[in-house]
Design a protein around this motif. Sequence first.
Motif, PDB file in Angstrom:
ATOM      1  N   GLU A 287      10.643  89.563  83.598  1.00 37.26           N
ATOM      2  CA  GLU A 287      10.417  89.023  82.368  1.00 37.26           C
ATOM      3  C   GLU A 287       9.968  89.923  81.365  1.00 37.26           C
ATOM      4  N   VAL A 288      10.366  89.773  79.951  1.00 35.54           N
ATOM      5  CA  VAL A 288       9.871  90.364  78.871  1.00 35.54           C
ATOM      6  C   VAL A 288      10.069  89.417  77.536  1.00 35.54           C
ATOM      7  N   GLU A 289       8.998  89.665  76.752  1.00 34.26           N
ATOM      8  CA  GLU A 289       8.855  88.626  75.637  1.00 34.26           C
ATOM      9  C   GLU A 289       9.097  89.895  74.396  1.00 34.26           C
ATOM     10  N   LEU A 290      10.227  89.424  73.511  1.00 36.55           N
ATOM     11  CA  LEU A 290      10.494  90.104  72.155  1.00 36.55           C
ATOM     12  C   LEU A 290      10.642  89.041  71.076  1.00 36.55           C
ATOM     13  N   HIS A 291       9.911  89.464  70.123  1.00 41.20           N
ATOM     14  CA  HIS A 291      10.004  88.760  69.003  1.00 41.20           C
ATOM     15  C   HIS A 291       9.777  87.013  69.231  1.00 41.20           C
ATOM     16  N   GLY A 292       8.787  86.671  70.312  1.00 43.20           N
ATOM     17  CA  GLY A 292       8.536  85.523  70.562  1.00 43.20           C
ATOM     18  C   GLY A 292       9.832  84.647  71.436  1.00 43.20           C
TER      19      GLY A 292
ATOM     20  N   THR B 144      16.658  98.275  67.021  1.00 44.46           N
ATOM     21  CA  THR B 144      17.990  98.452  67.199  1.00 44.46           C
ATOM     22  C   THR B 144      19.111  97.906  66.430  1.00 44.46           C
ATOM     23  N   SER B 145      20.480  98.294  66.208  1.00 39.57           N
ATOM     24  CA  SER B 145      21.469  97.589  65.480  1.00 39.57           C
ATOM     25  C   SER B 145      21.660  96.251  65.948  1.00 39.57           C
ATOM     26  N   ASP B 146      21.113  95.723  67.168  1.00 38.94           N
ATOM     27  CA  ASP B 146      21.375  94.395  67.393  1.00 38.94           C
ATOM     28  C   ASP B 146      20.098  93.632  66.997  1.00 38.94           C
ATOM     29  N   GLY B 147      19.186  94.263  66.596  1.00 36.76           N
ATOM     30  CA  GLY B 147      18.034  93.456  65.835  1.00 36.76           C
ATOM     31  C   GLY B 147      16.642  93.496  67.096  1.00 36.76           C
ATOM     32  N   LEU B 148      16.774  93.796  68.007  1.00 34.35           N
ATOM     33  CA  LEU B 148      15.854  94.023  69.051  1.00 34.35           C
ATOM     34  C   LEU B 148      15.146  95.046  68.778  1.00 34.35           C
ATOM     35  N   PRO B 149      13.690  95.170  69.113  1.00 38.77           N
ATOM     36  CA  PRO B 149      12.787  96.275  68.978  1.00 38.77           C
ATOM     37  C   PRO B 149      12.843  97.163  70.163  1.00 38.77           C
ATOM     38  N   ILE B 150      14.177  97.219  70.472  1.00 34.59           N
ATOM     39  CA  ILE B 150      13.745  97.740  72.031  1.00 34.59           C
ATOM     40  C   ILE B 150      15.341  98.859  72.262  1.00 34.59           C
ATOM     41  N   ARG B 151      15.281  99.691  72.857  1.00 35.70           N
ATOM     42  CA  ARG B 151      16.420 100.414  73.141  1.00 35.70           C
ATOM     43  C   ARG B 151      16.447 100.788  74.689  1.00 35.70           C
ATOM     44  N   LEU B 152      17.359 100.085  75.333  1.00 34.28           N
ATOM     45  CA  LEU B 152      17.380 100.247  76.864  1.00 34.28           C
ATOM     46  C   LEU B 152      17.647 101.559  77.239  1.00 34.28           C
ATOM     47  N   LEU B 153      17.263 101.856  78.414  1.00 29.96           N
ATOM     48  CA  LEU B 153      17.602 103.220  79.221  1.00 29.96           C
ATOM     49  C   LEU B 153      18.407 102.972  80.493  1.00 29.96           C
TER      50      LEU B 153
END
Length: 111
Positions: free
Chosen positions: A78-83, A6-15
């Motif tokens: 909890e979720v882990e994204l990019h460490g 996403t544009s904020d650098g996270l590999p996730i798009r919240l729904l």
Amino acid sequence: MTDTQTSDGLPIRLLHDRVLVQLEGNEGERRSAAGIVIPATASIAQRLSWATAVAVGPNVRAVATGDRVLFDPDERSEVELHGREYIMLRERDVHAVAAKRVEPDSTGLYL
């Protein structure tokens, strides 16, 4: 920007009404206003936690990215994204959003 980032650098798009937050500080020990160290095991009542919203879903109305939010740590996923560790909440699980501080040179609030 790729399809997986996403544009904020996270590999996730919240729904829907989801809010992704990152905890502020350490959840363990804390200090009282007088400087006394209170261990994490000494909990008398249910204690809410502060976190910073790093991403929000399209149906979130009261929380924006960058807001400090107050939530119940027992109602989290909890979720882990990019460490890095994040917490996924529904907007209804957020109890409050911190108010913006008055600027030092401003006259304050008028009622």
